[in-house]
Design an enzyme around this catalytic site. Structure first.
Site, mmCIF file in Angstrom:
data_model
loop_
_atom_site.group_PDB
_atom_site.id
_atom_site.type_symbol
_atom_site.label_atom_id
_atom_site.label_comp_id
_atom_site.label_asym_id
_atom_site.label_seq_id
_atom_site.Cartn_x
_atom_site.Cartn_y
_atom_site.Cartn_z
ATOM 1 N N ARG A 1 0.849 -1.196 0.000
ATOM 2 C CA ARG A 1 0.000 0.000 0.000
ATOM 3 C C ARG A 1 0.887 1.250 0.000
ATOM 4 O O ARG A 1 1.855 1.338 0.764
ATOM 5 C CB ARG A 1 -0.909 0.036 1.237
ATOM 6 C CG ARG A 1 -2.150 -0.845 1.133
ATOM 7 C CD ARG A 1 -3.140 -0.363 0.074
ATOM 8 N NE ARG A 1 -4.318 -1.196 -0.030
ATOM 9 C CZ ARG A 1 -4.488 -2.212 -0.871
ATOM 10 N NH1 ARG A 1 -3.504 -2.559 -1.692
ATOM 11 N NH2 ARG A 1 -5.618 -2.872 -0.914
ATOM 12 N N ASP B 1 4.625 -0.797 -6.766
ATOM 13 C CA ASP B 1 3.356 -1.117 -7.436
ATOM 14 C C ASP B 1 2.212 -0.303 -6.830
ATOM 15 O O ASP B 1 1.135 -0.228 -7.418
ATOM 16 C CB ASP B 1 3.052 -2.616 -7.299
ATOM 17 C CG ASP B 1 1.814 -3.040 -8.081
ATOM 18 O OD1 ASP B 1 1.804 -2.826 -9.316
ATOM 19 O OD2 ASP B 1 0.861 -3.553 -7.472
ATOM 20 N N GLU C 1 -1.857 7.431 -5.614
ATOM 21 C CA GLU C 1 -2.230 6.722 -6.859
ATOM 22 C C GLU C 1 -3.689 6.909 -7.291
ATOM 23 O O GLU C 1 -4.003 6.795 -8.482
ATOM 24 C CB GLU C 1 -1.936 5.225 -6.726
ATOM 25 C CG GLU C 1 -2.876 4.472 -5.786
ATOM 26 C CD GLU C 1 -2.509 2.997 -5.651
ATOM 27 O OE1 GLU C 1 -1.354 2.695 -5.300
ATOM 28 O OE2 GLU C 1 -3.378 2.143 -5.865
ATOM 29 N N HIS D 1 -0.307 -0.514 -9.795
ATOM 30 C CA HIS D 1 -1.135 -1.395 -8.935
ATOM 31 C C HIS D 1 -1.653 -2.594 -9.750
ATOM 32 O O HIS D 1 -2.840 -2.929 -9.685
ATOM 33 C CB HIS D 1 -2.312 -0.614 -8.320
ATOM 34 C CG HIS D 1 -2.762 -1.177 -6.997
ATOM 35 N ND1 HIS D 1 -3.100 -0.389 -5.923
ATOM 36 C CD2 HIS D 1 -2.942 -2.464 -6.586
ATOM 37 C CE1 HIS D 1 -3.476 -1.158 -4.907
ATOM 38 N NE2 HIS D 1 -3.382 -2.419 -5.287
#
Ligand code: NAD
Ligand code: COI
Length: 332
Positions: A235, A259, A264, A296
């Site tokens: 996260r 990621d 985001e 993600h």
């Protein structure tokens, strides 16, 4: 019975159809639209709904479903933080999620990216693309020479651990809850400080909470070994991105796998081609040779998406038929 699904993407359609074909007694209908107070009416006549979105399930949205007599809602993902639980409780909602759809999807991605950072593949690919086929100075580090520190030994952390061990790495771990089997084998260090001091690769596999906001920051990076690799497929808010940029600039960090990003939402899973890119820090990270940014997508595999769809429909059918679903969510 009838189940209606919202925000079905093209890649989910085959699995939805597969589930519907296997359950001919259930009427299945769906839309690609997100669930909002306006679109809720599309589910009219259904006994339950299957949903996935980052958009909030607001009191108005839940009320709109309840007005249609629908209070059985099954999420295709893990997170339930975007549901107004007070309203859901008031309206008597029964909710399910899919907490484990494919730990391997996320763990494999983390392992692949870790190995790529260690072998400097991004730098090498860029050299090759413009015709520079020399070896030096793009030399790799072997995984078996690394101590990999895993923070969070839940479903994903444990698969990542197995993959890295398969490559021959030494693995150490930290978790607030010690998995008895791993504990017996002596994987756990006593503190995060110990993990930071010993690990060549630090990989995060814990949920984001208020208590671990920016757990990776200037101070914790300073505790790490020189040339450490940081991996965050968990996260965004776990990592103070500005501190990581400073550590990449100073050379303290060898590389960064990212990621998930603290800013985001609204940026990842959008097409910015030909448009002004909305985030300078992210753009800079994307352009760095020792940073691997993915939007993600660690979870995004055929195996995971199939399980998200199928398990959510199984759960919803159980709710609709008054049975106990496999993974109910506590509505409180
Ligand atoms: P899990 O619940 O199985 O495991 C989480 C582990 O973290 C547990 O063992 C728990 O004891 C431990 N933990 C909790 N708080 C901690 C803390 N403060 N310090 C140390 N350990 C702590 O979860 P999982 O399925 O392994 O998923 C892990 C995380 O991966 C999720 O919370 C989510 O944030 C992330 N995730 C990312 C993607 C992606 O596509 N990038 C997909 C799914 C999940
Ligand atoms: C999760 O399931 O928690 C994820 O991070 C993947 C989600 C974006 C579908």
């Amino acid at each position: 019975s009838k189940i209606f699904a919202f925000s079905i993407r093209k890649d989910e359609e085959p699995y939805l159809k597969e589930w519907a074909a296997a359950h001919p007694a259930v009427e299945v209908d769906y839309t690609d639209k997100l669930l909002t107070p306006e679109t809720a009416k599309l589910a009219k006549g259904a006994d339950g709904v299957v949903v996935y979105q980052q958009l909030d399930y607001t009191p108005e949205t839940l009320q709109a479903l309840a007005d249609l007599g629908i209070t059985k809602m099954s999420l295709r993902n893990v997170g339930v933080d975007n549901i107004d639980m007070d309203k859901a409780k008031e309206l008597g909602f029964e909710i399910t999620n899919v907490p484990v759809y494919s730990p391997n999807a996320i763990a494999e991605h983390a392992a692949i990216q870790t190995a790529r950072i260690l072998r400097q593949t991004k730098r090498l690919d860029a050299k090759i693309a413009h015709g520079d086929l020399r070896w030096a100075p793009t030399i790799g580090r072997e995984v078996r020479d690394q101590t990999v520190g895993i923070i969070g030994t839940g479903h994903i952390g444990r698969v990542y651990m197995q993959i890295m061990e398969g490559f021959g790495a030494k693995v150490i771990a930290y978790d607030v809850y010690k998995n008895p089997e791993l504990d017996k084998k002596g994987y756990y260090v006593d503190s995060l400080d110990d993990l930071y001091k010993q690990a060549d690769v630090v990989s995060l596999h814990v949920p984001a909470m208020d208590s671990n906001y920016h757990m990776i920051n200037d101070e914790t990076i300073a505790e790490m070994k020189d040339d450490a690799v940081l991996v965050n497929v968990s996260r965004g808010p776990l990592v103070d991105t500005a501190a990581v940029v400073r550590a990449l600039d100073s050379g303290k960090l060898f590389g960064f796998v990212m990621d998930t990003y603290e800013n985001e939402v609204g940026i990842f899973n959008e097409d910015w081609t030909g448009k002004e890119f909305p985030d300078k820090v992210l753009k800079d990270l994307i352009n760095r040779p020792n940073v691997l940014v993915t939007p993600h997508t660690a979870f995004y595999t055929t195996h995971a998406v199939r399980n998200m769809v199928v398990k959510a429909f199984d759960n919803n059918l159980a709710l609709v038929e008054g049975q106990t679903p496999e993974t109910p969510v506590e509505v409180k």
